[in-house]
Design an enzyme around this catalytic site. Structure first.
Site, mmCIF file in Angstrom:
data_model
loop_
_atom_site.group_PDB
_atom_site.id
_atom_site.type_symbol
_atom_site.label_atom_id
_atom_site.label_comp_id
_atom_site.label_asym_id
_atom_site.label_seq_id
_atom_site.Cartn_x
_atom_site.Cartn_y
_atom_site.Cartn_z
ATOM 1 N N CYS A 21 11.526 1.947 -0.082
ATOM 2 C CA CYS A 21 11.429 2.909 1.032
ATOM 3 C C CYS A 21 12.812 3.389 1.484
ATOM 4 O O CYS A 21 12.924 4.387 2.199
ATOM 5 C CB CYS A 21 10.676 2.288 2.190
ATOM 6 N N HIS A 30 11.755 5.690 8.698
ATOM 7 C CA HIS A 30 10.743 5.456 7.672
ATOM 8 C C HIS A 30 9.394 5.180 8.331
ATOM 9 O O HIS A 30 9.297 4.411 9.295
ATOM 10 C CB HIS A 30 11.167 4.264 6.809
ATOM 11 N N ASN A 60 2.221 5.773 4.358
ATOM 12 C CA ASN A 60 3.576 5.339 3.989
ATOM 13 C C ASN A 60 3.897 5.930 2.614
ATOM 14 O O ASN A 60 3.304 5.538 1.616
ATOM 15 C CB ASN A 60 3.602 3.803 3.957
HETATM 16 N N1 ACO Z 1 -9.769 -2.900 6.156
HETATM 17 C C1 ACO Z 1 -10.429 -3.835 6.871
HETATM 18 N N2 ACO Z 1 -10.021 -5.094 6.981
HETATM 19 C C2 ACO Z 1 -8.895 -5.436 6.352
HETATM 20 C C3 ACO Z 1 -8.150 -4.525 5.586
HETATM 21 C C4 ACO Z 1 -8.627 -3.211 5.506
HETATM 22 N N3 ACO Z 1 -8.009 -2.251 4.801
HETATM 23 N N4 ACO Z 1 -7.072 -5.143 5.076
HETATM 24 C C5 ACO Z 1 -7.120 -6.405 5.503
HETATM 25 N N5 ACO Z 1 -8.235 -6.585 6.261
HETATM 26 C C6 ACO Z 1 -8.663 -7.797 6.943
HETATM 27 C C7 ACO Z 1 -8.111 -9.043 6.313
HETATM 28 O O1 ACO Z 1 -8.913 -9.453 5.221
HETATM 29 C C8 ACO Z 1 -8.159 -10.006 7.463
HETATM 30 O O2 ACO Z 1 -9.460 -10.481 7.586
HETATM 31 P P1 ACO Z 1 -9.735 -12.034 7.948
HETATM 32 O O3 ACO Z 1 -9.079 -12.220 9.281
HETATM 33 O O4 ACO Z 1 -11.211 -12.121 7.936
HETATM 34 O O5 ACO Z 1 -9.049 -12.799 6.865
HETATM 35 C C9 ACO Z 1 -7.879 -9.139 8.679
HETATM 36 O O6 ACO Z 1 -8.152 -7.790 8.272
HETATM 37 C C10 ACO Z 1 -6.457 -9.214 9.170
HETATM 38 O O7 ACO Z 1 -5.588 -9.059 8.058
HETATM 39 P P2 ACO Z 1 -4.051 -9.105 8.210
HETATM 40 O O8 ACO Z 1 -3.413 -8.864 6.885
HETATM 41 O O9 ACO Z 1 -3.684 -10.339 8.951
HETATM 42 O O10 ACO Z 1 -3.826 -7.840 9.153
HETATM 43 P P3 ACO Z 1 -2.563 -7.483 10.004
HETATM 44 O O11 ACO Z 1 -2.948 -7.393 11.407
HETATM 45 O O12 ACO Z 1 -1.385 -8.327 9.631
HETATM 46 O O13 ACO Z 1 -2.239 -6.007 9.505
HETATM 47 C C11 ACO Z 1 -0.896 -4.749 7.965
HETATM 48 C C12 ACO Z 1 -2.035 -5.745 8.121
HETATM 49 C C13 ACO Z 1 -1.280 -3.460 8.626
HETATM 50 C C14 ACO Z 1 -0.694 -4.525 6.459
HETATM 51 C C15 ACO Z 1 0.383 -5.323 8.602
HETATM 52 O O14 ACO Z 1 0.608 -6.620 8.150
HETATM 53 C C16 ACO Z 1 1.569 -4.470 8.307
HETATM 54 O O15 ACO Z 1 1.683 -3.352 8.752
HETATM 55 N N6 ACO Z 1 2.532 -5.034 7.568
HETATM 56 C C17 ACO Z 1 3.713 -4.289 7.178
HETATM 57 C C18 ACO Z 1 3.456 -3.854 5.804
HETATM 58 C C19 ACO Z 1 4.100 -2.556 5.478
HETATM 59 O O16 ACO Z 1 4.441 -1.750 6.294
HETATM 60 N N7 ACO Z 1 4.228 -2.385 4.195
HETATM 61 C C20 ACO Z 1 4.688 -1.152 3.696
HETATM 62 C C21 ACO Z 1 5.675 -1.305 2.653
HETATM 63 S S1 ACO Z 1 7.142 -1.908 3.211
HETATM 64 C C22 ACO Z 1 7.685 -0.892 4.243
HETATM 65 O O17 ACO Z 1 7.427 0.268 4.202
HETATM 66 C C23 ACO Z 1 8.504 -1.506 5.217
#
Ligand code: ACO
Length: 362
Positions: free
Chosen positions: A148, A289, A319
């Site tokens: 990114c 970003h 993203n």
């Molecule tokens: N739809 C529905 N439910 C989902 C989905 C989805 N697409 N994806 C995951 N879940 C569920 C999981 O299975 C989990 O269920 P469970 O509690 O029954 O096990 C629940 O939702 C929570 O999952 P988490 O992964 O803990 O969700 P979180 O609140 O951490 O959010 C997210 C996930 C949005 C990916 C967050 O961690 C995030 O934004 N991380 C940063 C990642 C990022 O930005 N990456 C981009 C690349 S790097 C960059 O650009 C910096």
């Protein structure tokens, strides 16, 4: 015969190349003439196909509510390879448009830098093909991998090459076709990304008040396992069950990436402000970003930045990795923002793990 051949060479004296200088004057690099750097033009190119959260909920167990609440994303763009849409086609379109916006000729460009993790091949560099497509033949061209941060790393490098007078006109492109590396059976990752390219043309100017005030590129490779694209089974880290992985698709530990970003994002904003000796409110625009709307909002509140100074477009594009920052820059310029003389801070963070900033007097 063999002896005669060897003795011929042994008796020849190899001429010493003339250094064309007086014995008292050693060969040294020429003096540096410091130049200003102007942001001459920008552009963006996105594929026409829009994929909404509701569209995704038809192919996986997810919902508009879950995605929008956690990330701010409502829709993203997706390339259709059957229609020839690819990193090369998006970058070529973006570079064509940026050249037009800048009012330069393609053959005036002397370097093309592409930040991408989804380049078509490792050889040749995608930048070489893109440069040729627009008629920038002879320009140096290379791909840069910083996830990114790709566009921002490119901007830092291009700036400094122009600043010291090595290059005059440089094109920086940021592009990722993330749909190529997504596994749509992995809902935690595949809902986050979109496809896009953006480009900028930078040019040397005698006005040395224009250009980057300060900028930095950082990385901490110890966190590589939190965001990576394994190409072969040996790339899968020890202790990780890779049996369900599809090689060539992005793997992410969302929570760890979130923690990393929440720490590094405000930290690098503060460091950049401190290095430049300016206060947060003195910046005209923050171009950050777009990885998660919640993260952007937290940073905006922490620094007391008004909403119109930290623009968000993740709702429309998701993203876009390397394409994220240049698309945002182009949209702002399209609204008449980031005018010459404005103070603009660029910030990015991503796989590597990498993070980067650049404060510009554009
Ligand atoms: N739809 C529905 N439910 C989902 C989905 C989805 N697409 N994806 C995951 N879940 C569920 C999981 O299975 C989990 O269920 P469970 O509690 O029954 O096990 C629940 O939702 C929570 O999952 P988490 O992964 O803990 O969700 P979180 O609140 O951490 O959010 C997210 C996930 C949005 C990916 C967050 O961690 C995030 O934004 N991380 C940063 C990642 C990022 O930005 N990456 C981009 C690349 S790097 C960059 O650009 C910096």
């Amino acid at each position: 015969m063999k002896t005669a051949f060897l003795s011929f060479f042994m008796t020849q004296t190899v001429p010493t190349p003339s250094l064309q200088r007086a014995p008292s004057s050693p060969v040294v690099p020429p003096p540096v003439k410091v130049m200003g750097v102007e942001l001459l033009g920008t552009s963006q190119a996105v594929p026409p196909t829009i994929v909404t959260n509701d569209d995704l909920s038809k192919i996986m167990d997810t919902s508009d509510e879950w995605i929008a609440q956690r990330t701010g994303i409502r829709q993203r763009r997706k390339c259709d390879p059957e229609k020839g849409e690819s990193v090369v086609s998006l970058c070529t379109e973006a570079l064509h448009k940026a050249i037009e916006d800048a009012g330069v000729k393609a053959n005036e460009i002397d370097l093309v830098i592409l930040g991408s993790v989804t380049g078509e091949m490792t050889c040749p560099a995608t930048a070489c093909r893109v440069a040729a497509n627009v008629g920038a033949v002879g320009a140096g061209a290379f791909d840069l991998i910083a996830a990114c941060c790709g566009f921002l790393y490119g901007l830092n490098i291009a700036h400094d090459l122009i600043r010291i007078g090595s290059y005059k006109t440089v094109a920086v492109i940021g592009c990722d076709v993330m749909s190529r590396v997504l596994d749509y059976s992995n809902r935690s990752v595949s809902v986050l990304f979109g496809d896009a390219a953006g480009a900028a043309i930078l040019r040397a100017t005698e006005d040395t008040t224009r250009g980057m005030v300060c900028g930095r590129m950082h990385a901490d490779g110890s966190g590589w396992k939190d965001l990576y694209i394994p190409q072969q089974k040996y790339d899968i880290p020890e202790g990780v069950d890779g049996s369900a992985f599809k090689l060539g698709t992005i793997q992410m530990n969302g929570r760890e990436v979130y923690k990393f970003a929440v720490k590094r994002f405000p930290e690098i904003i503060q460091q950049t402000l401190d290095r430049a000796g300016v206060k947060a409110h003195e910046i005209d625009h923050y171009i950050c970003h777009q990885s998660n709307a919640r993260m952007l909002e937290a940073a905006r509140e922490r620094f007391g930045i008004p909403t119109d100074k930290m623009y968000v477009n993740i709702d429309r594009y998701g993203n876009c990795s390397g394409g994220s920052v240049p698309v945002l820059l182009n949209e702002l310029r399209g609204m008449g923002k980031c005018k010459p003389g404005d103070l603009v801070m660029f910030v990015a963070f991503g796989g590597g793990l990498t993070w980067s900033s650049a404060l510009w007097r554009v």
